[in-house]
Design an enzyme around this catalytic site. Structure first.
Site, PDB file in Angstrom:
ATOM      1  N   ASP A 112       8.781   3.044   4.984  1.00 45.37           N
ATOM      2  CA  ASP A 112       7.360   3.110   4.661  1.00 45.37           C
ATOM      3  C   ASP A 112       7.230   3.815   3.314  1.00 45.37           C
ATOM      4  O   ASP A 112       7.813   4.886   3.112  1.00 45.37           O
ATOM      5  CB  ASP A 112       6.629   3.912   5.749  1.00 45.37           C
ATOM      6  CG  ASP A 112       5.241   3.373   6.034  1.00 45.37           C
ATOM      7  OD1 ASP A 112       4.489   3.178   5.060  1.00 45.37           O
ATOM      8  OD2 ASP A 112       4.914   3.163   7.213  1.00 45.37           O
ATOM      9  N   ASP A 220       2.204   1.387   1.986  1.00 46.21           N
ATOM     10  CA  ASP A 220       0.950   1.897   2.536  1.00 46.21           C
ATOM     11  C   ASP A 220      -0.213   1.727   1.548  1.00 46.21           C
ATOM     12  O   ASP A 220      -0.094   2.105   0.377  1.00 46.21           O
ATOM     13  CB  ASP A 220       1.158   3.392   2.830  1.00 46.21           C
ATOM     14  CG  ASP A 220       0.079   3.991   3.698  1.00 46.21           C
ATOM     15  OD1 ASP A 220      -0.014   3.603   4.861  1.00 46.21           O
ATOM     16  OD2 ASP A 220      -0.667   4.859   3.198  1.00 46.21           O
ATOM     17  N   GLU A 278       0.503  -3.220   2.537  1.00 48.06           N
ATOM     18  CA  GLU A 278      -0.665  -3.050   3.422  1.00 48.06           C
ATOM     19  C   GLU A 278      -1.918  -3.082   2.552  1.00 48.06           C
ATOM     20  O   GLU A 278      -2.064  -2.252   1.655  1.00 48.06           O
ATOM     21  CB  GLU A 278      -0.571  -1.722   4.177  1.00 48.06           C
ATOM     22  CG  GLU A 278      -1.631  -1.619   5.273  1.00 48.06           C
ATOM     23  CD  GLU A 278      -2.104  -0.203   5.562  1.00 48.06           C
ATOM     24  OE1 GLU A 278      -2.617   0.022   6.662  1.00 48.06           O
ATOM     25  OE2 GLU A 278      -1.986   0.679   4.686  1.00 48.06           O
ATOM     26  N   HIS A 350       0.520   1.090  14.434  1.00 49.91           N
ATOM     27  CA  HIS A 350       0.198   2.483  14.779  1.00 49.91           C
ATOM     28  C   HIS A 350      -1.252   2.867  14.470  1.00 49.91           C
ATOM     29  O   HIS A 350      -1.666   3.977  14.796  1.00 49.91           O
ATOM     30  CB  HIS A 350       1.157   3.413  14.032  1.00 49.91           C
ATOM     31  CG  HIS A 350       0.945   3.358  12.543  1.00 49.91           C
ATOM     32  ND1 HIS A 350       1.241   2.245  11.793  1.00 49.91           N
ATOM     33  CD2 HIS A 350       0.435   4.259  11.676  1.00 49.91           C
ATOM     34  CE1 HIS A 350       0.924   2.464  10.534  1.00 49.91           C
ATOM     35  NE2 HIS A 350       0.437   3.685  10.429  1.00 49.91           N
ATOM     36  N   ASP A 351      -1.995   1.977  13.812  1.00 50.01           N
ATOM     37  CA  ASP A 351      -3.406   2.255  13.480  1.00 50.01           C
ATOM     38  C   ASP A 351      -4.372   1.461  14.358  1.00 50.01           C
ATOM     39  O   ASP A 351      -5.584   1.547  14.161  1.00 50.01           O
ATOM     40  CB  ASP A 351      -3.700   1.844  12.031  1.00 50.01           C
ATOM     41  CG  ASP A 351      -3.001   2.717  11.003  1.00 50.01           C
ATOM     42  OD1 ASP A 351      -2.697   3.887  11.325  1.00 50.01           O
ATOM     43  OD2 ASP A 351      -2.765   2.222   9.885  1.00 50.01           O
TER      44      ASP A 351
END
Ligand code: ISL
Length: 582
Positions: A112, A220, A278, A350-351
């Site tokens: 990430d 991210d 993302e 995870h969000d």
């Protein structure tokens, strides 16, 4: 269930290029994955222990959510040292071991990359805030109070933007009397990508990890690194003291320039990696530019359209999903990236809340609906992402009060909303459905204590349904959700039509049935899926966009019910994949 391995022949098609068109990625959120040292928090040792499990599942790539040194204000998305492992998760030596063992299992590791912001405890920011003349001052976004106002006064922030985690995006720093920008928490100051020193420092760090052997990056909020200058107010939001600045910092004016520069400085000349950006708030038109390989930026993006269909205004205002909206959205993305660029496919991460609770039925039809969701997603064109526990059909947990939440987004929202006069009973229903914390309960490995996640005290509540839903039981049961995922992954590996076949949506206006074909050369696959708890008949016909009745006699390569007697009548949450050759 038909086992695809038994029916699919490895055929004459050449290997698919690039490799990630035929790959499936598994996301690990390390904190909640597996704890090897008994401190109650998942760690790298836990990941190493579970590599055999992932090998059995058949995934090609692991995306590891952040494991870098971090004060953990946002569970690692606030990084204070990009080249160190947080002691919570282990050591660099353990990371190297993980990389080596994963590679020996034929599994790649994607890191990430969080470079829209750092932690406020990163040495770069510590320097930057020290004085207005510090050489790193310009590495972040510093601004004085709004014209004519005094720093610290209500409304004196340089712009009216609202933070993703509630409150303003600006924090006053007393040392120098100026504000710094933070799109996320106050402990996540935004880096100033206008400054070439920042960009070069990031590229050097990325090269450092690639030289160490990692296989790519999930980037991210990468579409937020270019801000529109000068920084000005966004559209005002009715009923809120804040405005919406997103149009001024998402997909900004220099974003493509930065990503192409990054590609040249980091990825060019390396063996083909996997890069995924993302990108909240990104349209299909933008997606084509981000992923068109003729001017390389990233291989694929995470778009957010389909995870924004079931609420109105704010994510906390859940209204439920209309399947027609989902089909229209996915259909548009499939069409837009059919020839140029590439899709990534996901239901959750995870969000996001748990897929089966959000899009399926986590009650009576948990198992068939979890399998149906997998079938539908994995048969689209694009690279599928499996979020840890999704392959077990893990569900939302059910939060009762503020004390049950740990996530900064949820907690800040609760505090802000109640301070503004809303009652807990008004806001908790939405939070229960939508909170990111649903995704962050520990992975359920066994029916035993703490679901086998830890021998200590878990950092977050374990879902009591682990007695029924857990990996040990799933691996032992050939009809489990786990084995359904395994079969779909195997099908992608062995049947090139799944990876690169042309997508055609069928029955576009049917409110319950999701149907489409994929075709490549002489092979066609048909997917029919019943998004309801009722038995339904698939309408058939000969016109374009309809399902030809003859499909009922075709080879059934995957399904989530025992083989049907005849016809195209689908039981509750039934999904089938048929194949015709020639
Ligand atoms: O979680 C969200 C929806 O409620 C998003 O607004 C989310 O914050 C956004 O997708 C960005 O997510 C990424 O960056 C954040 C981090 O908290 C998330 O976990 C991460 O995936 C800041 O780094």
């Amino acid at each position: 269930m038909t086992d695809p391995a038994a029916t699919v022949r490895r055929d004459e098609h050449a290997p698919i290029d690039p490799w990630w068109k035929q790959a499936v990625v598994y996301q690990i959120y390390p904190r909640s994955f597996a704890d090897s040292d008994g401190d109650g928090i998942g760690d790298l040792g836990g990941v190493i222990e579970k590599l055999d499990y992932l090998k059995t599942l058949g995934v090609d790539v692991i995306w590891l959510s952040p494991i870098y040194r971090s004060p953990q204000d946002d569970n690692g998305y606030d990084i204070s040292d990009y080249t160190a492992i947080d002691p919570t998760f282990g050591t660099l030596a353990q990371f190297d071991e993980l990389l080596a063992v994963a590679h020996a299992h034929g599994i790649k590791i994607v890191m990430d990359l969080v470079v829209n912001h750092t932690s406020d405890e990163h040495p770069w920011f510590v320097e930057s805030r020290a004085s207005r003349s510090n050489p790193k001052r310009d590495w972040y976004w510093w601004r004085p109070a709004r014209d004519g106002m005094t720093a610290g006064d209500p409304g004196a922030e340089p712009t009216n933007w609202e933070s993703f985690f509630s409150g303003p995006t600006w924090e006053l720093d007393e040392t120098t009397g100026e504000y710094y920008l933070h799109l996320f928490s106050t402990k996540q100051p935004d880096l100033n990508w206008e400054n070439p020193e920042v960009r070069n420092a990031v590229y050097a760090m990325m090269n450092w990890w690639l030289d160490r052997g990692v296989d790519g990056f999930r980037m991210d909020v990468i579409n937020m690194i270019s801000k529109t200058l000068p920084l000005i107010d966004g559209r005002s939001t009715p009923g809120s003291p804040y405005g919406d600045g997103s149009a001024l910092f998402q997909n900004g004016p220099r974003i493509h320039e930065y990503l192409r520069e990054m590609h040249a400085a980091v990825f060019a000349g390396r063996p083909k990696l996997l890069t995924v950006g993302e990108t909240p708030g990104t349209s299909v038109e933008h997606a084509v530019v981000y992923t068109d390989p003729t001017h390389p930026e990233v291989d694929m993006i995470f778009q957010f359209e389909h995870v924004g269909l079931d609420f109105e205004g704010s994510k906390w205002n859940y209204v439920g999903l209309d399947l027609l909206d989902l089909k229209a959205s996915f259909g548009r993305w499939q069409a837009a990236l059919a020839d140029v660029g590439w899709n990534s496919l996901y239901w959750d991460n995870h969000d996001q809340p748990r897929a089966v609770s959000r899009f399926g039925d986590d009650g009576d039809f948990r198992v068939p609906s979890a399998k149906l969701l997998a079938t539908v997603l994995h048969l689209h064109q694009g690279t599928p992402y499996v979020y840890q526990g999704e392959e077990l059909g893990m569900t939302n947990i059910g939060f009762e009060s503020r004390a049950d939440f740990a996530d900064i987004e949820s907690v800040n929202f609760f505090d802000e909303a109640t301070a503004a006069g809303r009652t807990p009973s008004e806001i908790l229903p939405g939070m229960r459905v939508m909170s990111r914390d649903n995704a962050r309960t520990p992975v359920q490995w066994t029916a035993g204590e703490h679901a086998g996640f830890t021998t200590g005290t878990p950092w977050f509540r374990v879902n009591p349904n682990h007695r029924e839903i857990n990996a040990e039981a799933a691996v032992a049961d050939p009809d489990s959700v786990f084995h359904h995922y395994r079969a779909l992954i195997e099908l992608r590996h062995s049947e090139p039509t799944v990876a690169v076949g042309h997508f055609t949506m069928l029955l576009a206006t049917d409110p319950t049935i999701y149907a489409f074909t994929r075709s490549l050369d002489a092979t066609t696959l048909l997917v029919v899926a019943n998004f309801s708890g009722d038995t339904v008949e698939v309408p058939t016909g000969d016109r374009p966009g309809e399902v030809d009745a003859g499909w009922a006699d075709a080879e059934l390569v995957n399904s989530n019910y025992p083989p049907p007697a005849a016809g195209l009548t689908l039981q509750a949450w039934e999904a089938r994949v048929y194949r015709r050759r020639g």
